[in-house]
Design an enzyme around this catalytic site. Sequence first.
Site, PDB file in Angstrom:
ATOM      1  N   LYS A 213       0.838  -1.207   0.000  1.00 22.98           N
ATOM      2  CA  LYS A 213       0.000   0.000   0.000  1.00 22.98           C
ATOM      3  C   LYS A 213       0.869   1.253   0.000  1.00 22.98           C
ATOM      4  O   LYS A 213       0.685   2.161  -0.806  1.00 22.98           O
ATOM      5  CB  LYS A 213      -0.937  -0.009   1.203  1.00 22.98           C
ATOM      6  CG  LYS A 213      -1.925   1.161   1.212  1.00 22.98           C
ATOM      7  CD  LYS A 213      -2.837   1.110   2.425  1.00 22.98           C
ATOM      8  CE  LYS A 213      -3.802  -0.041   2.355  1.00 22.98           C
ATOM      9  NZ  LYS A 213      -4.767  -0.034   3.478  1.00 22.98           N
ATOM     10  N   GLU A 219      10.750  -5.005   4.029  1.00 19.82           N
ATOM     11  CA  GLU A 219      11.012  -6.292   3.384  1.00 19.82           C
ATOM     12  C   GLU A 219      10.637  -6.258   1.903  1.00 19.82           C
ATOM     13  O   GLU A 219      11.379  -6.751   1.044  1.00 19.82           O
ATOM     14  CB  GLU A 219      10.225  -7.409   4.079  1.00 19.82           C
ATOM     15  CG  GLU A 219      10.616  -7.647   5.527  1.00 19.82           C
ATOM     16  CD  GLU A 219       9.766  -6.864   6.513  1.00 19.82           C
ATOM     17  OE1 GLU A 219       9.677  -7.273   7.676  1.00 19.82           O
ATOM     18  OE2 GLU A 219       9.177  -5.834   6.101  1.00 19.82           O
ATOM     19  N   GLY A 271      -4.749  -4.711   5.100  1.00 21.56           N
ATOM     20  CA  GLY A 271      -4.005  -5.755   4.398  1.00 21.56           C
ATOM     21  C   GLY A 271      -4.529  -7.152   4.623  1.00 21.56           C
ATOM     22  O   GLY A 271      -4.688  -7.932   3.681  1.00 21.56           O
ATOM     23  N   ARG A 272      -4.824  -7.507   5.872  1.00 23.22           N
ATOM     24  CA  ARG A 272      -5.258  -8.875   6.163  1.00 23.22           C
ATOM     25  C   ARG A 272      -6.686  -9.155   5.702  1.00 23.22           C
ATOM     26  O   ARG A 272      -7.137 -10.287   5.723  1.00 23.22           O
ATOM     27  CB  ARG A 272      -5.112  -9.145   7.660  1.00 23.22           C
ATOM     28  CG  ARG A 272      -5.865  -8.169   8.549  1.00 23.22           C
ATOM     29  CD  ARG A 272      -5.383  -8.284   9.986  1.00 23.22           C
ATOM     30  NE  ARG A 272      -5.997  -7.350  10.901  1.00 23.22           N
ATOM     31  CZ  ARG A 272      -5.591  -6.095  11.094  1.00 23.22           C
ATOM     32  NH1 ARG A 272      -4.582  -5.615  10.384  1.00 23.22           N
ATOM     33  NH2 ARG A 272      -6.191  -5.320  11.985  1.00 23.22           N
ATOM     34  N   GLU A 358      -3.727 -10.616  14.385  1.00 27.53           N
ATOM     35  CA  GLU A 358      -3.375  -9.215  14.161  1.00 27.53           C
ATOM     36  C   GLU A 358      -4.578  -8.316  14.424  1.00 27.53           C
ATOM     37  O   GLU A 358      -4.422  -7.170  14.863  1.00 27.53           O
ATOM     38  CB  GLU A 358      -2.865  -9.012  12.738  1.00 27.53           C
ATOM     39  CG  GLU A 358      -2.217  -7.652  12.499  1.00 27.53           C
ATOM     40  CD  GLU A 358      -1.450  -7.601  11.193  1.00 27.53           C
ATOM     41  OE1 GLU A 358      -0.270  -8.013  11.179  1.00 27.53           O
ATOM     42  OE2 GLU A 358      -2.021  -7.155  10.181  1.00 27.53           O
ATOM     43  N   HIS A 389      -0.877 -37.098  13.238  1.00 24.91           N
ATOM     44  CA  HIS A 389       0.438 -37.708  13.439  1.00 24.91           C
ATOM     45  C   HIS A 389       1.478 -36.659  13.811  1.00 24.91           C
ATOM     46  O   HIS A 389       2.680 -36.920  13.742  1.00 24.91           O
ATOM     47  CB  HIS A 389       0.854 -38.464  12.182  1.00 24.91           C
ATOM     48  CG  HIS A 389      -0.049 -39.614  11.861  1.00 24.91           C
ATOM     49  ND1 HIS A 389       0.177 -40.889  12.323  1.00 24.91           N
ATOM     50  CD2 HIS A 389      -1.204 -39.666  11.147  1.00 24.91           C
ATOM     51  CE1 HIS A 389      -0.790 -41.692  11.894  1.00 24.91           C
ATOM     52  NE2 HIS A 389      -1.643 -40.972  11.185  1.00 24.91           N
ATOM     53  N   LYS A 504       8.844  -2.698  13.761  1.00 26.99           N
ATOM     54  CA  LYS A 504       9.448  -2.054  12.598  1.00 26.99           C
ATOM     55  C   LYS A 504      10.299  -0.859  13.012  1.00 26.99           C
ATOM     56  O   LYS A 504      11.389  -0.621  12.465  1.00 26.99           O
ATOM     57  CB  LYS A 504       8.353  -1.597  11.629  1.00 26.99           C
ATOM     58  CG  LYS A 504       7.598  -2.722  10.951  1.00 26.99           C
ATOM     59  CD  LYS A 504       6.539  -2.153  10.019  1.00 26.99           C
ATOM     60  CE  LYS A 504       5.750  -3.239   9.323  1.00 26.99           C
ATOM     61  NZ  LYS A 504       4.712  -2.690   8.424  1.00 26.99           N
TER      62      LYS A 504
END
Length: 541
Positions: A213, A219, A271-272, A358, A389, A504
Site C-alpha cells: 500500500k 522487506e 491488508g489482512r 493481528e 500424526h 518495525k
Amino acid sequence: MTAPIHTKRLDQLDLHNTLKARAAAMQRPENHLKRLLAEPDRFEYFSANGGGLFFDYARQRLDQETVKDLVSLDGRLGLRERFARMCDGAKLNVTENRAVLHTATREFGNVSIQVDGRDVMPEIRDVREQIRIFSERIHQGELRSAGGRPFTDVVVIGIGGSYLGTEFVSTALAAFADKKIRLHYLANVDIHNFGAVARAIDPQSTLWVVISKSYTTAETSANTHLAEEFMLDNGIEPARHMVTVTAKGSPGDDPDRPVLRTFHMFDYIGGRYSVTSAVGGVPLSLYLGYDRFEAFLRGAAEMDAHARTATPEENLPLLAALISVWNTTYLGYGQQGIIPYASPLAKLAPHVQQLNMESNGKAVDTQGKMLPEPAGVVIFGEPGTNAQHSFFQLAHQGKAFPIDFIGVRQPQYTQYTVRSKGVTHHQELWANLLAQARALAEGQDNPDRARHFDGNRPSSILLLDDLGPINVGRLLAFYEARTVYEGFIWGINSFDQFGVELGKKVADSLRAQIALRNDDPDHRFAGIDPISEDYLEMLFE
C-alpha cells in the site's frame, strides 16, 4: 444525524457475571461432553446452515441456556447493527479514522457506499474491470515479456496481508489453475526465499507483482530492489516485467518509475482483509483466470450478506464468534486449532492466524481504555490427517484447545476410487475427521493411565459441499466476519495493528547501525542495547 456506534463491551454487561457462573457450572461431571452429546436432538439444535456452509457445534461445551445467553449479545451489543454499518462505510477503525470496506470489493449490486461524501463503488468496479482486461490480455498472449515470450511465471512480492490470503486461495484452487502460469511468493527478506524463487523461475518469462500500500515496507522494498537487479543482470528491463498494486500517489504509482501496469488499493481496506481487492485479484486472475476470481468474490459476497442479515441463531460467523469468545473468556482456552480435512486448505490456518491474531490481539478497547485482560486467541493448524500424526497427542491428553474441523463433501479429484480396507481415500478422510471429533469429546476410560483420555475437549465441524471458487470465497468471508464479530463482542478495534509497527521502528534503528558499519568498517555500534550490540558484532565477524 447518524446514530452513535455501540461502544459497550462484553465485560461491562450484567450478563458477564451470568456467563461466568455458567462456565463454572460447565465444569461439573454432569456437563461432560459425553453426557451432553446424549441429549435428544442435540445435533439439530446445535447446528445451522447459512451462506452456503453447514456449521455443527454440537461438540462444544454448551447447553441451551448458555447458547440463548450468548445469542442475546447480538441485541445487547448491537453486533449485527455494527456489522451492517461497517459494510455501509462507517469509520469503525477509530484509531485511524478509517472506514472498513473489504466487503465492498465483492459487492456486485447496484449500490452506493459513501465515505467522506464520496461513493467508493465506481473505483472498486473500475479496478475489477482493469484486472479482468489485464489478465485476459496476458492469457490471450497480447501482453508478453520484453523478449516476446508468453509469461509463464508470476512472482508476488509482498508480506503479511499482501500475500497470505492470496496464498491460501491459490493453494486451495490450484486444481483449477489451467492458464499455464506458475505462481510464486517472495515475502520474507531472508535471502533463502529469493534464492528459492530465482531457481524456480525462467527470468525471461516472469512477471513480478509488487504489492504494498505504502510502497515503503522494508522487506518488500528490499525484495523489489533485488528483483530489479536480478532482471537487469539477466538483460531484462524491469519496467516491462513488473506490475504494482499500491495506493494512489505512492512511490509505486510514480509516472517517473514506469511499470507494465499499476492497480490501486485503498486505505479503507486493511491488508489482512484485502485478498478480494486488487491485492489478490491481480495474481489470482493471472493464475486461475478472472472468471474464477469473480466466482470466488461472489461466494464471499454471499457469506457477507448472510453475516449481515441472518438471525443470530442461524448466523454462522456470529455463532462461531460467540463460541470463540465463550471458549476464550469464560472457559479459559488460550489456543484455537484449525484442522481442515482437505489438503488444498493447507494455507488456511496461516491466513486466519494473521487475520485473527493481528486483528484481535489487543489490550485496549475502542475508547482507549485497558481491558481487564488482553483479548485474542492463538490460532494454529495443519491439515488432517497429517495433524493427527503431529500434535494430536497433546490435543487428546495435553492442555486442551478447541478445534475447527473442516470437511468437504466432494473432493476436487473424483476419478480415483480405489479402495483400501473397503473404503476410498476420501471416505477414509471422513472416517478420521468424525473419529477425532468424537474421541476428543467422549474420551476413553482405561485403568492404564497412559491409555486413559479424559475427553470433554470441544470442537466444531464446518462443512463445505466442494472446494470450488464459490465455496472458497464463502470460507474466506466466514473467517473474516467471525473475526470482526469477535472484536465487536470484546469491544476492541479489529482494524489497526500498532503492535506490528513497534517492531518495525526498532528494526529501523538497528538497520541504520548496520548500514553505518557497511560504509565504515571501523564504526562502533552505539546507542542500542548491549545485547543487540553483541549480536551485531557477530554478524560482522
